[in-house]
Write a protein that holds these residues in place. Structure first.
Motif: not given
Ligand code: PHB
Length: 561
Positions: A394-397, A354-355, A123-127
């Motif tokens: 949203i999910l959190t870290p 993601p949301a 969901a974060l997509r950054l990795p």
């Protein structure tokens, strides 16, 4: 303990009214064990929180903090403060989900659990978007490079390109560090609100030795770092746009960090760090020699974010309600349906999701709206989910605190071992995993489960054999015979009386990365019986290993040996 007595009754009660979302009597509060009091300042669960779900989360967190992700059932009982019968039911449910393995009296985190952290990372997509740049920088500098996000008053790693060096600690994906002892911390703190600073001060006062951060060595309180030091570093980070860690975690460990900003909002999406050791670079060196390279990588990363294609539509999960109902039917009291449903809510999130609104979550999971709502309320209380102003979740870290750090280190042999053991138990023969040597001429055994038969004793992990003379080798070399039929069977080439059948193990991309075999005395089964009786179980074993590889290898490279 009265808390346990109350808690213990709840799974059966919750499970007795599945899907109805019947709220508990207004005003009653679920008793919370110390281990469940995970979020400071929010120790009392809302009345609608699903108690078995909170207990399952507590169990997963305790296992995550334990060595090797393993605790005995009685160790779990102690660590969570839950009654033994509750621990038994929760772990049976988690085992059914494939999230833990029960091994005699031990409970161990299982690879499948990484699907929860994967949901957050996807969901974060950054990795997915930035990891290859981080890896390339690590290769170029021959130093470790990491990506971290802010997690309340801590930082949490979402990617690690680690150079293996014995000298210092290396952190895992999902590890949480106190912001003030890191280089990324001051950068994130430039965006903190007054409430965030309050929370940070409260935590420092309540936990002066950083005991709530198991990933770092305890803070040496004989030379206390003053609050002002971090405030000063944050002010400097705001002006300079970078930040240093000069041995704040342990002697020798140094890091320099720069923020990767979201092109849309200008806020920090994540922080990239180059990590080194004072034997190679001083902190000042990092700034002069390596910061320019880090900054140019960060500019490329920001450009990648700007030009990122829209996420690929994923395949939403379905059939959850059917699966949990069937499991309940089969396991009865030992299956805590509200826990299974609640955890699966986290997997409704993903790259293209993601949301989600409550309706989205209900639709994606097949759960009744009221059930989904109570699960979300529970996750919000546990700090795993956050509500946004536009009525989405949203999910959190913090989702990464559910097993990700220990599981992000597992190698292929570790993943394969329990599957080989199960296979050996079923066929009463030894089962092994092997890879091809660099030269391609030999196979090397990397994991093995042997039966007590004397014959199989000569091979052990590390043994090398000529590839051409073994079924494992034929599969690894993709020799035409094995390629067309999907397995290789080799008779008595290496040793009179020894028969071996092997199948490939493929990674996410379909590449053959290893092979598994069953070896047996030729007199025990004919070659034909080997194919009809053993091959199906062997193939099933390979597909279980491949499923684990797919889920745990989604955001990292899995060591093959
Ligand atoms: C790391 O990636 O291991 C790391 C990053 C920043 C620090 C310390 C360690 O300040």
């Amino acid at each position: 303990m009265p808390a346990n007595t109350t808690n213990d009754a709840a799974p059966a009660r919750a499970a007795a009214t599945p899907g109805t979302g019947t709220p508990r009597t207004p005003g009653t509060r679920e008793a919370i064990t110390p281990a469940e009091a995970v979020a400071p300042a929010e120790t009392v669960a809302p009345a609608e929180a699903v108690a078995p779900l909170l207990r399952g989360i507590a169990v997963l967190r305790r296992l995550t903090e334990a060595d090797d992700g393993t605790l005995s059932l009685s160790g779990l009982e102690k660590a969570t403060g839950l009654a033994r019968s509750t621990v038994d039911r929760i772990t049976a449910t988690l085992a059914r989900m494939g999230y833990v393995r029960l091994d005699g009296r031990d409970v161990t985190l299982a690879p499948r659990l990484t699907e929860l952290g994967n949901a957050y990372l996807a969901a974060l997509r950054l990795p997915a978007l930035l990891a290859s740049r981080a890896d390339a920088l690590a290769d170029e500098l021959d130093e470790s490079v990491s990506l971290a996000v802010g997690d309340r008053d801590g930082i949490r790693f979402i990617h690690q390109a680690t150079r293996r060096r014995a000298m210092s600690l290396s952190f895992r994906i999902g590890d949480l560090l106190p912001a003030e002892r890191t280089a990324p911390g001051p950068l994130f703190a430039t965006e903190w609100t007054r409430a965030d600073w309050h929370r940070w001060r409260d935590r420092r006062a309540a936990d002066p030795e950083d005991r709530t951060f198991p990933a770092v060595p305890p803070r040496d309180h004989t030379t206390p770092a003053r609050d002002e030091d971090f405030e000063d570093r944050t002010a400097a980070a705001a002006t300079d746009g970078y930040s240093l860690d000069d041995q704040l975690i342990e002697p020798g460990l140094v890091a320099v960090s720069a923020p990767v900003r979201d092109p849309g909002t200008g806020r920090i999406a994540c922080v990239a760090s180059v990590v080194s050791h004072t034997s190679r670079h001083t902190a000042e060196d990092l700034r002069t020699a390596l910061l320019p390279r880090l900054r140019s990588t960060v500019r490329s990363m920001e450009n990648d974010l700007l030009t990122a294609p829209p996420p690929e539509p994923g395949t939403p999960r379905s059939g959850l309600a059917t699966w949990t109902a069937a499991s309940k039917q089969e396991l009865g009291r030992d299956f805590v349906e509200s826990l299974a449903r609640g955890l699966t809510v986290l997997t409704a999130f993903g790259e293209d999701r993601p949301a989600l609104t409550l309706t989205d979550v209900a639709k994606a999971t097949g759960l009744a709206r009221a059930t989904a709502r109570r699960a979300l309320i529970t996750h919000e209380h546990a700090g795993l989910v956050a509500a946004t102003p536009d009525r989405t979740f949203i999910l959190t870290p913090r989702v990464l605190s559910l097993g990700f750090p220990p599981l992000s280190r597992t190698s292929l042999p570790q993943i394969a071992q329990p599957h080989l053991t199960a296979l050996a138990d079923r066929v009463h023969e030894s089962a092994s995993l092997a890879v091809l040597s660099d030269s391609g001429e030999e196979i090397q055994y990397t994991a093995r489960a042997s039966t007590s038969r004397v014959m199989s004793a000569r091979i052990s992990v590390g043994t090398r054999l000529p590839a051409h003379a073994t079924a494992l080798g034929h599969v690894l070399l993709s020799l035409p015979e094995s390629r067309s039929q999907g397995y290789a069977l080799v008779d008595e080439e290496l040793e009179a009386g020894l028969r071996s059948i092997a199948v490939p193990v493929r990674d996410r991309t379909g590449r053959v990365v290893a092979a598994v075999n069953v070896a047996m005395h030729a007199a025990r089964r004919t070659a034909a019986a080997c194919v009809t009786d053993v091959l199906p179980l062997l193939a099933e074993t390979a597909s279980h290993i491949e499923a684990d590889l797919r889920v745990t290898g989604r955001f990292r490279r899995i060591p093959l040996t």
